[in-house]
Design a protein around this motif. Structure first.
Motif, PDB file in Angstrom:
ATOM      1  N   LEU A 224       6.512  11.885  30.091  1.00  0.00           N
ATOM      2  CA  LEU A 224       6.003  11.739  31.452  1.00  0.00           C
ATOM      3  C   LEU A 224       5.458  13.056  32.000  1.00  0.00           C
ATOM      4  CD1 LEU A 224       8.731   9.346  32.913  1.00  0.00           C
ATOM      5  CD2 LEU A 224       6.424   8.773  32.140  1.00  0.00           C
ATOM      6  N   GLU A 225       6.146  14.159  31.690  1.00  0.00           N
ATOM      7  CA  GLU A 225       5.646  15.478  32.115  1.00  0.00           C
ATOM      8  C   GLU A 225       4.282  15.772  31.502  1.00  0.00           C
ATOM      9  OE1 GLU A 225       9.078  18.623  33.449  1.00  0.00           O
ATOM     10  OE2 GLU A 225       8.420  18.628  31.363  1.00  0.00           O
ATOM     11  N   ALA A 226       4.115  15.375  30.242  1.00  0.00           N
ATOM     12  CA  ALA A 226       2.832  15.610  29.563  1.00  0.00           C
ATOM     13  C   ALA A 226       1.696  14.865  30.245  1.00  0.00           C
ATOM     14  CB  ALA A 226       2.940  15.192  28.101  1.00  0.00           C
ATOM     15  N   LEU A 227       2.029  13.798  30.976  1.00  0.00           N
ATOM     16  CA  LEU A 227       1.021  13.010  31.685  1.00  0.00           C
ATOM     17  C   LEU A 227       0.856  13.448  33.134  1.00  0.00           C
ATOM     18  CD1 LEU A 227       1.930   9.472  30.280  1.00  0.00           C
ATOM     19  CD2 LEU A 227      -0.046  10.874  29.666  1.00  0.00           C
TER      20      LEU A 227
ATOM     21  N   MET B 174      -0.640   9.297  36.752  1.00  0.00           N
ATOM     22  CA  MET B 174       0.742   9.774  36.720  1.00  0.00           C
ATOM     23  C   MET B 174       0.888  11.141  37.414  1.00  0.00           C
ATOM     24  SD  MET B 174       3.432   8.298  35.262  1.00  0.00           S
ATOM     25  CE  MET B 174       2.784   7.487  33.797  1.00  0.00           C
ATOM     26  N   LYS B 175      -0.228  11.833  37.583  1.00  0.00           N
ATOM     27  CA  LYS B 175      -0.183  13.181  38.131  1.00  0.00           C
ATOM     28  C   LYS B 175       0.391  13.183  39.547  1.00  0.00           C
ATOM     29  CE  LYS B 175      -2.930  17.381  38.517  1.00  0.00           C
ATOM     30  NZ  LYS B 175      -4.264  18.001  38.322  1.00  0.00           N
ATOM     31  N   GLY B 176       1.371  14.069  39.765  1.00  0.00           N
ATOM     32  CA  GLY B 176       1.971  14.207  41.081  1.00  0.00           C
ATOM     33  C   GLY B 176       3.067  13.207  41.395  1.00  0.00           C
ATOM     34  N   LYS B 177       3.299  12.232  40.544  1.00  0.00           N
ATOM     35  CA  LYS B 177       4.349  11.255  40.785  1.00  0.00           C
ATOM     36  C   LYS B 177       5.716  11.892  40.538  1.00  0.00           C
ATOM     37  CE  LYS B 177       1.572   7.794  41.677  1.00  0.00           C
ATOM     38  NZ  LYS B 177       1.495   7.212  43.029  1.00  0.00           N
ATOM     39  N   LYS B 178       6.632  11.636  41.441  1.00  0.00           N
ATOM     40  CA  LYS B 178       7.993  12.178  41.320  1.00  0.00           C
ATOM     41  C   LYS B 178       8.891  11.136  40.657  1.00  0.00           C
ATOM     42  CE  LYS B 178       7.612  15.085  45.447  1.00  0.00           C
ATOM     43  NZ  LYS B 178       7.661  16.375  44.751  1.00  0.00           N
ATOM     44  N   ILE B 179       9.559  11.561  39.584  1.00  0.00           N
ATOM     45  CA  ILE B 179      10.380  10.638  38.805  1.00  0.00           C
ATOM     46  C   ILE B 179      11.750  11.241  38.571  1.00  0.00           C
ATOM     47  CG2 ILE B 179      10.595   9.419  36.600  1.00  0.00           C
ATOM     48  CD1 ILE B 179       7.526   9.404  36.478  1.00  0.00           C
ATOM     49  N   ILE B 180      12.778  10.448  38.820  1.00  0.00           N
ATOM     50  CA  ILE B 180      14.143  10.865  38.533  1.00  0.00           C
ATOM     51  C   ILE B 180      14.647  10.053  37.343  1.00  0.00           C
ATOM     52  CG2 ILE B 180      15.191   9.192  40.149  1.00  0.00           C
ATOM     53  CD1 ILE B 180      17.318  11.319  40.767  1.00  0.00           C
ATOM     54  N   ILE B 181      15.362  10.707  36.452  1.00  0.00           N
ATOM     55  CA  ILE B 181      15.893  10.032  35.259  1.00  0.00           C
ATOM     56  C   ILE B 181      17.404  10.198  35.246  1.00  0.00           C
ATOM     57  CG2 ILE B 181      15.883   9.915  32.740  1.00  0.00           C
ATOM     58  CD1 ILE B 181      13.058  11.040  32.780  1.00  0.00           C
TER      59      ILE B 181
ATOM     60  N   ILE C 192       7.521   3.173  28.091  1.00  0.00           N
ATOM     61  CA  ILE C 192       7.757   3.461  29.515  1.00  0.00           C
ATOM     62  C   ILE C 192       6.571   4.135  30.195  1.00  0.00           C
ATOM     63  CG2 ILE C 192       9.148   4.927  31.056  1.00  0.00           C
ATOM     64  CD1 ILE C 192      11.617   3.981  29.532  1.00  0.00           C
ATOM     65  N   PRO C 193       5.907   5.130  29.587  1.00  0.00           N
ATOM     66  CA  PRO C 193       4.751   5.728  30.271  1.00  0.00           C
ATOM     67  C   PRO C 193       3.668   4.708  30.640  1.00  0.00           C
ATOM     68  CG  PRO C 193       5.464   7.155  28.501  1.00  0.00           C
ATOM     69  CD  PRO C 193       6.254   5.880  28.355  1.00  0.00           C
ATOM     70  N   GLN C 194       3.347   3.795  29.718  1.00  0.00           N
ATOM     71  CA  GLN C 194       2.303   2.821  30.040  1.00  0.00           C
ATOM     72  C   GLN C 194       2.803   1.777  31.030  1.00  0.00           C
ATOM     73  OE1 GLN C 194       1.816   1.366  25.862  1.00  0.00           O
ATOM     74  NE2 GLN C 194       1.921  -0.682  26.760  1.00  0.00           N
TER      75      GLN C 194
ATOM     76  N   TYR D  61      19.338  11.922  24.392  1.00  0.00           N
ATOM     77  CA  TYR D  61      18.098  12.272  23.700  1.00  0.00           C
ATOM     78  C   TYR D  61      16.925  11.466  24.243  1.00  0.00           C
ATOM     79  CZ  TYR D  61      14.280  11.929  20.443  1.00  0.00           C
ATOM     80  OH  TYR D  61      13.018  11.910  19.914  1.00  0.00           O
ATOM     81  N   GLU D  62      17.121  10.156  24.352  1.00  0.00           N
ATOM     82  CA  GLU D  62      16.025   9.283  24.783  1.00  0.00           C
ATOM     83  C   GLU D  62      15.533   9.663  26.185  1.00  0.00           C
ATOM     84  OE1 GLU D  62      17.775   5.538  22.185  1.00  0.00           O
ATOM     85  OE2 GLU D  62      18.126   5.665  24.341  1.00  0.00           O
ATOM     86  N   SER D  63      16.474   9.991  27.074  1.00  0.00           N
ATOM     87  CA  SER D  63      16.088  10.406  28.429  1.00  0.00           C
ATOM     88  C   SER D  63      15.271  11.697  28.399  1.00  0.00           C
ATOM     89  CB  SER D  63      17.331  10.585  29.302  1.00  0.00           C
ATOM     90  OG  SER D  63      17.979   9.346  29.520  1.00  0.00           O
ATOM     91  N   GLU D  64      15.697  12.651  27.569  1.00  0.00           N
ATOM     92  CA  GLU D  64      14.947  13.904  27.437  1.00  0.00           C
ATOM     93  C   GLU D  64      13.541  13.636  26.909  1.00  0.00           C
ATOM     94  OE1 GLU D  64      15.910  17.122  27.998  1.00  0.00           O
ATOM     95  OE2 GLU D  64      18.023  17.403  27.508  1.00  0.00           O
ATOM     96  N   ALA D  65      13.437  12.742  25.915  1.00  0.00           N
ATOM     97  CA  ALA D  65      12.139  12.445  25.316  1.00  0.00           C
ATOM     98  C   ALA D  65      11.231  11.707  26.301  1.00  0.00           C
ATOM     99  CB  ALA D  65      12.326  11.617  24.044  1.00  0.00           C
ATOM    100  N   ILE D  66      11.796  10.813  27.087  1.00  0.00           N
ATOM    101  CA  ILE D  66      11.024  10.113  28.122  1.00  0.00           C
ATOM    102  C   ILE D  66      10.504  11.120  29.143  1.00  0.00           C
ATOM    103  CG2 ILE D  66      11.186   8.480  30.052  1.00  0.00           C
ATOM    104  CD1 ILE D  66      13.256   6.932  28.285  1.00  0.00           C
TER     105      ILE D  66
END
Length: 437
Positions: free
Chosen positions: A27-30, A1-8, A106-108, A18-23
């Motif tokens: 993802l940032e933690a990964l 996941m490192k370096g992957k660019k993700i838009i929410i 979603i992360p997995q 809330y769910e978007s913030e938590a997602i």
């Protein structure tokens, strides 16, 4: 996941926010990077399906994101993803559908996407009618707002005749109190001063776990660093006088409450299967004013053009709202949803007649908010600064009125300042900082 660019991207309610913030947190933690514009590796849409217009916006957003970053992949989660046919999702170019109470996966799902070369649609959703699971998301800090939205309840066990949400969100389920406390403690440690408790049927929080909203607010009030606690939308059913008066004993709870009415006419309320009449709603409003004082800000929703709504019924609804002297009024036209009881109800109203009524209701909404806002002119109020742009600072009062500070004001984002209110326009307040002597 490192370096992957993700838009929410988020459509719909505060629970989705809330769910978007938590997602984003997960993802940032990964190691992923949350971005706001292309290019991106993956776009995640947290979707809504409350109206036909919500469905249209979701399809439109999918197409736009595919066009902006052709090599990026699109994942759709949430309410639209819960019900849409796989064939339609494939045709739109969606790579994965993630239903409600599955968003923690979603992360997995992303991890597998980055490894696989196959283009088969990934589908993670299940029947929610008997599901009592809590979607185990966790928010360590807000990403998109100064305030943190914290989801504490999901689903709805009522069946209003116009609403599709119970079929895509499932039955009412409450988040364990200790889990909420742990999350809010983390938010406070990361500098968050205000939390907004959200849910689909928020007033029913705790009924399935032997607790209630007052117990939750009491627990959160003891967290150092949290200065304000707010509620999202509170459905009138489920609220009692005892609960409201106990809530009033917590000084950190902001005196602003959004109580969805939908109609002030009893015949329409009965056809909607709302479970209360106008007198019941007025009684709940009186309890809030008795407990929190006359200045408490109570907002509501009005649905216009429900099948069978006559002009007299519509006028009674507006008169009822005006007599209650409510503050912020959200107005929206009825939107038939296939699969609901109201979908088969006949309506004699034309689209133009509905538009006329919507305009009339919005006119009342503007007058009500202006009247409520004007009572604060000449007073000092605390404002939590949310953003500073072009030398102008904006924030909210405890009563949920937006305040704009003059450009020469020296303030810091996420700071609470005392403001003298000098005027109001279109429901917003204008003022200057009160300097300490």
């Amino acid at each position: 996941m490192k370096g992957k660019k993700i838009i929410i991207e988020t459509l719909g309610c505060r629970s989705n926010l809330y769910e978007s913030e938590a997602i984003a947190s997960a993802l940032e933690a990964l190691g992923a990077e949350i971005v706001e514009c292309p290019p991106y590796d993956v776009a995640i849409i947290n979707s809504c399906t409350v109206t036909q217009e919500a469905d249209r916006k979701c399809r439109q957003l999918i197409r736009r994101l595919k066009r902006l970053s052709p090599e990026g992949q699109v994942i759709v989660c949430g309410c639209w993803a819960q019900k849409v046919e796989e064939r339609e999702a494939k045709a739109l170019g969606v790579r994965a559908l993630v239903g409600n109470r599955k968003k923690n996966l979603i992360p997995q799902i992303l991890a597998s996407l980055f490894k696989e070369t196959q283009e088969e649609l990934i589908v993670k959703r299940h029947s929610l009618q008997s599901c009592g699971e809590w979607d185990d998301l966790f928010l360590s800090r807000p990403h998109f707002h100064t305030r943190a939205f914290v989801k504490v309840q999901d689903g709805c066990s009522r069946n209003c005749s116009y609403c599709i949400i119970p079929s895509v969100r499932g039955k009412s389920v409450s988040r364990p109190l200790e889990n909420v406390v742990e999350e809010v403690q983390s938010l406070a440690l990361n500098g968050c001063k205000e939390v907004v408790l959200t849910g689909i049927q928020l007033g029913f929080y705790g009924k399935d776990i032997g607790s209630n909203l007052a117990n939750l607010v009491e627990a959160l009030s003891g967290i150092k660093g949290i200065e304000r606690i707010r509620f999202g939308s509170l459905e009138p059913f489920g609220l009692s006088r005892d609960l409201i008066f106990r809530l009033a004993s917590f000084s950190k709870l902001c005196p602003h409450f959004h109580l969805p009415l939908q109609s002030g006419d009893d015949q329409v309320l009965e056809a909607m299967n709302r479970g209360y009449n106008s007198s019941d709603f007025a009684k709940v409003v009186s309890w809030f004013r008795e407990a929190f004082g006359a200045d408490v800000h109570i907002g509501t929703d009005i649905m216009v053009g429900f099948p069978g709504e006559t002009e007299d019924m519509f006028n009674r609804s507006l008169l009822f709202v005006e007599r209650l002297e409510l503050g912020r009024l959200h107005v929206f036209p009825y939107s038939g949803r296939e699969g609901t009881k109201a979908y088969s109800m006949k309506s004699s109203l034309t689209k133009e007649e509905v538009r006329v009524r919507v305009r009339e209701a919005i006119s009342l909404a503007n007058r009500l908010l202006d009247k409520y806002a004007r009572k604060w002119v000449g007073k000092n109020v605390p404002v939590l600064v949310e953003e500073i742009s072009s030398g102008v600072a904006e924030g909210l009062t405890p009563h949920f009125l937006r305040v704009k500070l003059r450009s020469e004001a020296l303030v810091v984002q996420n700071e609470v300042v005392r403001v003298f209110i000098e005027g109001t326009k279109d429901g917003d307040l204008f003022g200057r900082i009160v300097r300490e002597k």
